[in-house]
Design an enzyme around this catalytic site. Sequence first.
Site, PDB file in Angstrom:
ATOM      1  N   HIS A  36      -8.190   3.709  -3.841  1.00 39.53           N
ATOM      2  CA  HIS A  36      -8.639   2.894  -2.712  1.00 39.53           C
ATOM      3  C   HIS A  36      -8.833   3.743  -1.459  1.00 39.53           C
ATOM      4  O   HIS A  36      -8.585   3.293  -0.342  1.00 39.53           O
ATOM      5  CB  HIS A  36      -7.654   1.747  -2.454  1.00 39.53           C
ATOM      6  CG  HIS A  36      -7.684   0.700  -3.521  1.00 39.53           C
ATOM      7  ND1 HIS A  36      -8.609  -0.332  -3.516  1.00 39.53           N
ATOM      8  CD2 HIS A  36      -6.944   0.548  -4.645  1.00 39.53           C
ATOM      9  CE1 HIS A  36      -8.411  -1.097  -4.578  1.00 39.53           C
ATOM     10  NE2 HIS A  36      -7.415  -0.585  -5.280  1.00 39.53           N
ATOM     11  N   SER A  74      -3.075  -0.786  -2.451  1.00 39.60           N
ATOM     12  CA  SER A  74      -4.158  -1.747  -2.656  1.00 39.60           C
ATOM     13  C   SER A  74      -3.815  -3.168  -2.251  1.00 39.60           C
ATOM     14  O   SER A  74      -4.713  -3.954  -1.969  1.00 39.60           O
ATOM     15  CB  SER A  74      -4.596  -1.730  -4.124  1.00 39.60           C
ATOM     16  OG  SER A  74      -3.533  -2.122  -4.970  1.00 39.60           O
ATOM     17  N   LYS A 126     -14.766   2.050  -8.237  1.00 39.17           N
ATOM     18  CA  LYS A 126     -14.682   1.305  -6.973  1.00 39.17           C
ATOM     19  C   LYS A 126     -15.829   1.757  -6.061  1.00 39.17           C
ATOM     20  O   LYS A 126     -16.958   1.326  -6.229  1.00 39.17           O
ATOM     21  CB  LYS A 126     -13.296   1.464  -6.356  1.00 39.17           C
ATOM     22  CG  LYS A 126     -12.209   0.786  -7.194  1.00 39.17           C
ATOM     23  CD  LYS A 126     -10.839   0.908  -6.590  1.00 39.17           C
ATOM     24  CE  LYS A 126      -9.824   0.033  -7.306  1.00 39.17           C
ATOM     25  NZ  LYS A 126      -9.657   0.339  -8.750  1.00 39.17           N
TER      26      LYS A 126
END
Length: 419
Positions: free
Chosen positions: A234, A206, A265
């Site tokens: 991610h 990340s 996310k």
Amino acid sequence: MWAVGVWRATLARAPHGRRAQSALAQLRGILEGELEGIRGAGTWKSERVITSRQGPCVHVDGVSGGILNFCANNYLGLSSHPEVIQAGLQALQEFGAGLSSVRFICGTQSIHKNLEAKIARFHQREDAILYPSCFDANSGLFEALLTPKDAVLSDELNHASIIDGIRLCKAHKYRYRHLDMGDLEAKLQEAQKHRLRLVATDGAFSMDGDIAPLQEICRLASQYGALVFVDECHATGFLGPTGRGTDELLGVMDQVTIINSTLGKALGGAAGGYTTGPALLVSLLRQRSRPYLFSNSLPPAVVGSASKALDLLMESSTLVQSMAAKTQRFRTKMEAAGFTISGADHPICPVMLGDARLATLMADDMLKRGIFVIGFSYPVVPKGKARIRVQISAVHSEEDIDRCVEAFVEVARLHGALP
């Protein structure tokens, strides 16, 4: 006599009260010193207050007009997607605000089981288990799975939640140099004496935007009889042709044993995490994983929103393709302007600056120009590697991308970071 008794009781309490006050004063002194040290190092982290929905353009308290947001994990723009919001509202109305319970008592609704099944199908795994966050999923996995007979081999730059989760387990711990397959092989050779060997890595890192070499990791794991765990926070939703993650991107979906990821996310951005993998492992986690056993169930609105986000993703890869094209546009233009951008082909685009103060000052000046970005410095990243982490979303327009690049050039020249 009564007055004498009160007087004696007061005297008896006085030393205790003074000691308590002294301890509190000592604590205050320690905390003030620690906080002053953070300020002095230029690594103080302030929180900007958003007064609108999350999206490519937001409103920030104290700043007039709309601000382009380039620092959210909202990779696909689903945080405020109308269908995602509607699904959350529908779940809220049908299933309530919350469960007031952990899962195994009276905190499991049909929507929780449906979402777990959907996650497993999405990742092409046998089963899945929900957690309040992926931090909890990482905290709950290693301790439940590994014993003192086992070993875990972890990339040195793994996310803090993986590191903390590994610390909780009693397995033998090996740390290999970041993305260094030679070092991983040496550690695997050393770990042959243990019962189970689990290689743990982020899929996409990340802070740097680089991607784990999963093909080589899986080859080494097969060669040395190890299992592979990947944190896909991610990557889930936007890496790979259909957004399944780095294992799809690199063609090793059938070789990664365990995936942990997040709903907070790309998949709606609200909250929640999960583990997906072998059904027997998921069953064990339901019995032994402490964050699962002792945390309240995910709220119905979060479950409904995440489920709809997965539906949208599985129906079309248009958002995935849009985000990839805009990522390439930003990286190409920034590098042409003279910036160093870490990683490759990932929507996390760290603009490397080195100096913590410079990163903070530039981020502040970007906000004055209508661009919301944040400087990252120690202890979030190593000393001397401060950066501004830019994150691209599918819902940014090409004009948004170009405006962000222009602001970076202007601010960098103002601070002497570009000629």
